[in-house]
Design an enzyme around this catalytic site. Structure first.
Site, mmCIF file in Angstrom:
data_model
loop_
_atom_site.group_PDB
_atom_site.id
_atom_site.type_symbol
_atom_site.label_atom_id
_atom_site.label_comp_id
_atom_site.label_asym_id
_atom_site.label_seq_id
_atom_site.Cartn_x
_atom_site.Cartn_y
_atom_site.Cartn_z
ATOM 1 N N CYS A 113 0.808 -1.222 0.000
ATOM 2 C CA CYS A 113 0.000 0.000 0.000
ATOM 3 C C CYS A 113 0.839 1.268 0.000
ATOM 4 O O CYS A 113 0.315 2.365 -0.201
ATOM 5 C CB CYS A 113 -0.948 0.002 1.193
ATOM 6 S SG CYS A 113 -2.077 -1.420 1.224
ATOM 7 N N HIS A 241 -3.290 7.067 2.009
ATOM 8 C CA HIS A 241 -3.723 5.758 1.530
ATOM 9 C C HIS A 241 -5.103 5.462 2.096
ATOM 10 O O HIS A 241 -5.338 5.588 3.310
ATOM 11 C CB HIS A 241 -2.724 4.689 1.968
ATOM 12 C CG HIS A 241 -3.236 3.305 1.852
ATOM 13 N ND1 HIS A 241 -3.822 2.817 0.698
ATOM 14 C CD2 HIS A 241 -3.276 2.277 2.753
ATOM 15 C CE1 HIS A 241 -4.190 1.570 0.896
ATOM 16 N NE2 HIS A 241 -3.872 1.217 2.130
ATOM 17 N N ASN A 271 -10.215 -0.260 -0.005
ATOM 18 C CA ASN A 271 -8.758 -0.199 0.006
ATOM 19 C C ASN A 271 -8.238 -0.797 -1.294
ATOM 20 O O ASN A 271 -8.257 -2.009 -1.485
ATOM 21 C CB ASN A 271 -8.232 -0.979 1.213
ATOM 22 C CG ASN A 271 -6.718 -0.987 1.318
ATOM 23 O OD1 ASN A 271 -6.019 -0.675 0.370
ATOM 24 N ND2 ASN A 271 -6.211 -1.361 2.486
#
Length: 315
Positions: A113, A241, A271
């Site tokens: 990520c 993020h 996500n």
């Protein structure tokens, strides 16, 4: 010309939408339960033979190239930040072929990520040393392939997507500061390990990941701001993020950012790992929220453990 500017962005998403209500038909959960704990309402996942990591990355890349006003043949380098390539050996070269970027070197970069932030800093080094002039950076992931759809701790979180930017050599320095970190002691907190039958499913200790993020992200943002000789008040937009709304809120509060400066699209996409920051960036540029010369702070964090932050002006 040892400066770097970001002059184009793009994004791509699968067609298939899975809502929280749809998930509640197969696992013990509800829209209210998921949204209150994560901020997510729906996510996109690849389902057809026509959709892949490479196809999403290619669409996002084409959009970024078009906005930048260059041609694919002008690219010197393509960096594909991903942890879920179509081919274990990498997908960047396939994207290079699909784009028609015959002159470009291409390679994958895996930092989960944090991949887009790590990729941004990596790309800038090639430009600042004078090695390359035009670089396409793509953040893309299709983690739906690796989700255990019977595990409500993880399947509610992840979605697929791609986002891209074009970086170009410039006389002015638009990348103002950055900080990157890694800590392998935290590897067991979030991983996709290889077992006796191959790669398994994503596993995560949500509570520990939350504690890691709300402590570590403000630290790297502070360091990046220090290197840029800026303060929180100088930042027009913060893009974190898109992992969990609780993390976003905690970082925003601890750093003292005004809530209206925090860009989020978590509720629509979940996500999307390395894609989440460039997806949010591209949406905000195309909706004219982000304007030329706006100062943007970004931070990625996740498996590895890895985390980082960067501050730049939109070119």
């Amino acid at each position: 010309m040892n400066g770097v500017r970001i002059i184009g962005s793009g994004s791509a998403l699968p067609q298939r939408i899975i809502t929280n209500d749809e998930l509640s038909q197969t696992i013990e959960t509800s829209d209210e339960w998921i949204a209150s704990r994560t901020g997510i309402r729906q996510r996109r996942v690849i389902t057809s033979d026509q959709e892949s990591l490479a196809s999403l990355a290619t669409v996002a890349g084409k959009q970024a190239i078009a906005m930048a006003g260059i041609e694919a043949e002008d690219l010197d380098l393509i960096i594909l930040a991903t942890s879920s390539p179509d081919d274990l050996f990498g997908s960047a070269a396939q994207v290079q072929y699909l784009l028609g970027a015959e002159k470009a070197v291409a390679f994958d970069l895996s930092a989960a990520c944090s991949g887009f932030v790590f990729g941004l800093v990596t790309a800038s080094q090639f430009i600042q040393t004078g090695t390359y002039r035009n670089i396409l950076l793509i953040g893309a992931d299709v983690l739906s392939r690796w989700v255990d759809w019977s595990d409500r701790r993880t399947c509610i979180l992840f979605g697929d997507g791609a986002g891209a930017v074009v970086l170009q050599a410039s006389e002015q320095k638009y990348l103002l500061g950055f900080e990157l970190r890694s800590d392998g002691k935290g590897n067991p907190l979030l991983n996709l390990s290889h077992g006796s039958t191959g790669y398994e499913h994503i596993t995560m200790n949500g509570g520990e990941v939350y504690r890691f993020a709300v402590k570590s992200v403000p630290e790297v943002l502070d360091k990046a701001l220090f290197r840029a000789n800026l303060t929180v008040g100088d930042i027009d937009w913060l893009i974190l993020h898109q992992a969990n709304q609780r993390i976003l809120d905690a970082v925003q509060s601890r750093m003292g950012f005004a809530p209206e400066k925090v860009i989020t699209n978590l509720s629509n996409y979940g996500n999307t790992s390395a894609a989440s920051i460039p997806l949010a960036l591209d949406e905000s540029v195309r909706s004219y929220k982000i304007k030329t010369s706006d100062t943007i702070a970004i931070s990625g964090f996740g498996a590895g453990l890895s985390w980082g932050a960067a501050v730049f002006k939109w070119g």
